[in-house]
Design an enzyme around this catalytic site. Structure first.
Site, mmCIF file in Angstrom:
data_model
loop_
_atom_site.group_PDB
_atom_site.id
_atom_site.type_symbol
_atom_site.label_atom_id
_atom_site.label_comp_id
_atom_site.label_asym_id
_atom_site.label_seq_id
_atom_site.Cartn_x
_atom_site.Cartn_y
_atom_site.Cartn_z
ATOM 1 N N ASP A 1 23.899 -6.024 -62.893
ATOM 2 C CA ASP A 1 24.838 -5.876 -61.781
ATOM 3 C C ASP A 1 24.411 -6.932 -60.775
ATOM 4 O OD1 ASP A 1 25.931 -5.217 -59.284
ATOM 5 O OD2 ASP A 1 26.228 -3.150 -59.927
ATOM 6 N N HIS A 2 25.260 -7.933 -60.573
ATOM 7 C CA HIS A 2 24.772 -9.079 -59.793
ATOM 8 C C HIS A 2 24.450 -8.706 -58.335
ATOM 9 C CE1 HIS A 2 28.948 -9.609 -58.352
ATOM 10 N NE2 HIS A 2 28.409 -10.282 -57.352
ATOM 11 N N HIS B 1 28.772 -1.975 -58.047
ATOM 12 C CA HIS B 1 28.199 -2.569 -56.833
ATOM 13 C C HIS B 1 28.000 -1.546 -55.696
ATOM 14 C CE1 HIS B 1 29.018 -6.036 -59.112
ATOM 15 N NE2 HIS B 1 30.214 -6.315 -58.659
HETATM 16 C C1 BG6 Z 1 32.714 -8.783 -59.113
HETATM 17 C C2 BG6 Z 1 34.126 -8.270 -59.073
HETATM 18 O O1 BG6 Z 1 31.906 -7.965 -59.906
HETATM 19 O O2 BG6 Z 1 32.198 -8.792 -57.785
HETATM 20 C C3 BG6 Z 1 34.974 -9.147 -58.188
HETATM 21 O O3 BG6 Z 1 34.649 -8.261 -60.392
HETATM 22 C C4 BG6 Z 1 34.379 -9.246 -56.810
HETATM 23 O O4 BG6 Z 1 36.310 -8.662 -58.118
HETATM 24 C C5 BG6 Z 1 32.902 -9.643 -56.906
HETATM 25 O O5 BG6 Z 1 35.095 -10.235 -56.105
HETATM 26 C C6 BG6 Z 1 32.242 -9.545 -55.557
HETATM 27 O O6 BG6 Z 1 30.980 -10.129 -55.626
HETATM 28 P P1 BG6 Z 1 30.336 -10.821 -54.351
HETATM 29 O O7 BG6 Z 1 28.964 -11.199 -54.797
HETATM 30 O O8 BG6 Z 1 31.226 -11.972 -54.006
HETATM 31 O O9 BG6 Z 1 30.351 -9.771 -53.294
#
Ligand code: BG6
Length: 506
Positions: free
Chosen positions: A191-192, A254
């Site tokens: 999960d990034h 997230h």
């Molecule tokens: C991704 C979603 O996992 O996370 C996207 O699929 C979203 O829709 C993105 O825009 C948001 O990531 P960050 O790091 O830009 O908050």
């Protein structure tokens, strides 16, 4: 700046990284720049190689060229040409279909050759940068050709991107499929959000400081707000988003990471299972909503046309690959309660949406009011409550808001802030957010990756919402304009409890 102690650097074992879907965006935008940053910090093993695997017909030379071109656009810090030459010589490509056993045999041969030539010693990790429907089939193919076997002290690990499942059933099925081939210790569900410094700092903030933990409970906290607001629309991902929507796309992954790190009990150590066990307990303590609660505690929205930063934006239904009568939500707001000793009675309000007024991800802890207002016969009527704002992005920092006397002969109180700004203290970070996660996988630390029970507990919370929303198609979409803060119902959700969303400043 106060002293920052150098961390102990750990160089991973020699290994080969295989990227499935290597010709796609993630490889050039994030993975390669992150690996270059790791190499620069001496956190890649000297014996390292990458094998890209994808359907696109490319030679190794053409693949190398593609990544070299991509690096110019996506590097987050300058890459020394000599270092890049070293790196690029270690990149290979195998063309194939993800369901074709012959292609996996070719991959196996390539892995064997690379292991011999690059002395990577038999350790491997596989990165699934592919559409979710391929996760299961690829793991099965890897199992069939024995690439996931761990023999002679070597390791073999698989990183699986989100979304892990589409709902509770599919997540369980996928867990079952991958566990038929892999042990849980070989599975790294990424999960990034957990690659973000500020998210990792949540644990440090809570457990490396003694002043906050005693007040981190229902006795002192009134409620918690978690916001992940984006100004972007669905960009080129309309086809995917139509099958996902904001709830699936952001919440069980997230937002639940932010929620669990905020609410979890202190783990006994920072061992992967100690931390993840505590996170899982939070999710298990959230009561899945009854259908009638879905109607009152869960809000969904979809953006119509509007303006952001002086630019006119189309509505969601006019985005490419989106149905003109789409019922997909691009915004959700939820009120959740964690039924455990620490948090019973403290609502956690979550909201996320696309095309909102400002890009901002933050967690705000609202503390309880003082027991009574001491300042009678003064202009002070209503004291602001203390707030702790943990800013995740784009600003990265923590601020504590409290009341202070406004200078002057009359007793008046103003709301002031104590601010910690990451950049001011530690300078700008050049990280992509993937460095730590890739490195952790190579050194076998799964703390920042989701365990099977966490994924399933997350889906269990939102499954009733998916069911009710599916049974009752929303008929009033679009219900917020691009550039606003979402539908009016999201404000009403808090107003009913005598609260309001934190005003996010420019
Ligand atoms: C991704 C979603 O996992 O996370 C996207 O699929 C979203 O829709 C993105 O825009 C948001 O990531 P960050 O790091 O830009 O908050």
């Amino acid at each position: 700046m106060s002293q920052v102690h150098p961390v102990k650097h750990l160089v991973p074992d020699p290994c080969v990284m295989v990227i499935f879907g290597a010709s796609g965006d993630l490889t050039k935008r994030k993975l390669i720049p992150a690996l270059c940053n790791l190499a620069k910090s001496n956190l890649l093993p000297p014996q390292f190689a990458i094998i890209g695997f994808a359907f696109e017909s490319l030679t190794t030379e053409a693949f190398r060229q593609q990544l070299t071109d991509g690096l110019r656009d996506f590097q987050t810090s300058p890459v020394d040409p000599k270092a890049w030459d070293w790196f690029v010589e270690r990149i290979f490509y195998v063309q194939g279909d993800f369901s074709d056993p012959a292609a996996f045999e070719r991959l196996k041969q390539q892995v064997a050759t690379v292991e011999q030539e690059m002395h990577t010693g038999g350790n491997r990790f596989f990165y699934m940068a592919v559409a979710p429907k391929f996760f299961g089939p690829i793991v099965e193919q890897l199992g069939s050709c024995c690439l996931t076997n761990e023999e002679g002290g070597c390791w073999s690990r698989v990183i699986i991107e989100k979304p892990f499942g589409h709902d509770l059933d599919s997540a369980k099925k996928l867990n079952k499929t991958v566990k038929e081939v892999l042990k849980e210790s070989q599975i790294y569900r990424i999960d990034h959000y957990l690659g973000k410094e500020t998210v990792q700092n949540l644990m440090v903030f809570r457990f490396a400081n003694s002043i906050f933990e005693p007040i981190w409970s229902r006795a002192f906290v009134d409620h918690v707000q978690i916001t992940a607001a984006e100004t972007v629309g669905v960009e080129h991902r309309g086809a995917y988003y139509e099958t996902s929507g904001a709830l699936r796309d952001m919440v069980p992954n997230h937002l639940f990471q932010l929620l669990t790190l905020t609410a979890m009990e202190p783990p006994v150590s920072f061992e992967a299972d100690a931390v993840r066990g505590k996170q899982a307990e939070v999710l298990q303590a959230i009561q899945p909503p009854f259908p009638e609660e879905v109607l009152t505690k869960m809000v969904r929205g979809q953006y119509g046309a509007g303006g952001i930063g002086g630019q006119t934006m189309p509505g969601y239904r006019d985005e490419p690959n989106v149905a003109h009568d789409s019922n997909t939500e691009t915004f959700v707001a939820l009120k959740l309660e964690i039924d455990n000793w620490r948090w019973a009675g403290v609502p956690f309000y979550l909201r996320t949406g696309k095309r909102l007024a400002k890009r901002n991800t933050e967690i705000t802890i609202y503390f309880r009011r003082t027991p009574f207002v001491l300042f009678r016969d003064t202009p002070v009527r209503d004291l602001e409550t203390n707030k702790l704002v943990i800013e995740i992005q784009p600003a990265e920092g923590i601020s504590l808001q409290f009341g202070a006397k406004v200078p002057g002969p009359i007793m008046d109180i103003g709301s002031v802030k104590m601010d910690f700004d990451y950049v001011k203290y530690f300078g700008d970070s050049v990280a992509t957010g993937y460095e730590r996660l890739l490195h952790d996988c190579m050194v076998g630390d799964a703390t920042l990756f989701q365990r099977a029970d966490m994924v399933e507990a997350g889906w269990s919370v939102i499954q009733p919402v998916l069911d009710v929303w599916h049974a009752l198609p929303e008929r009033h979409f679009p219900n917020y304009s691009a550039g606003s803060w979402g539908p009016a119902e999201a404000n009403e959700l808090l107003a009913r409890d005598g609260r309001h969303w934190r005003h996010i400043e420019d």
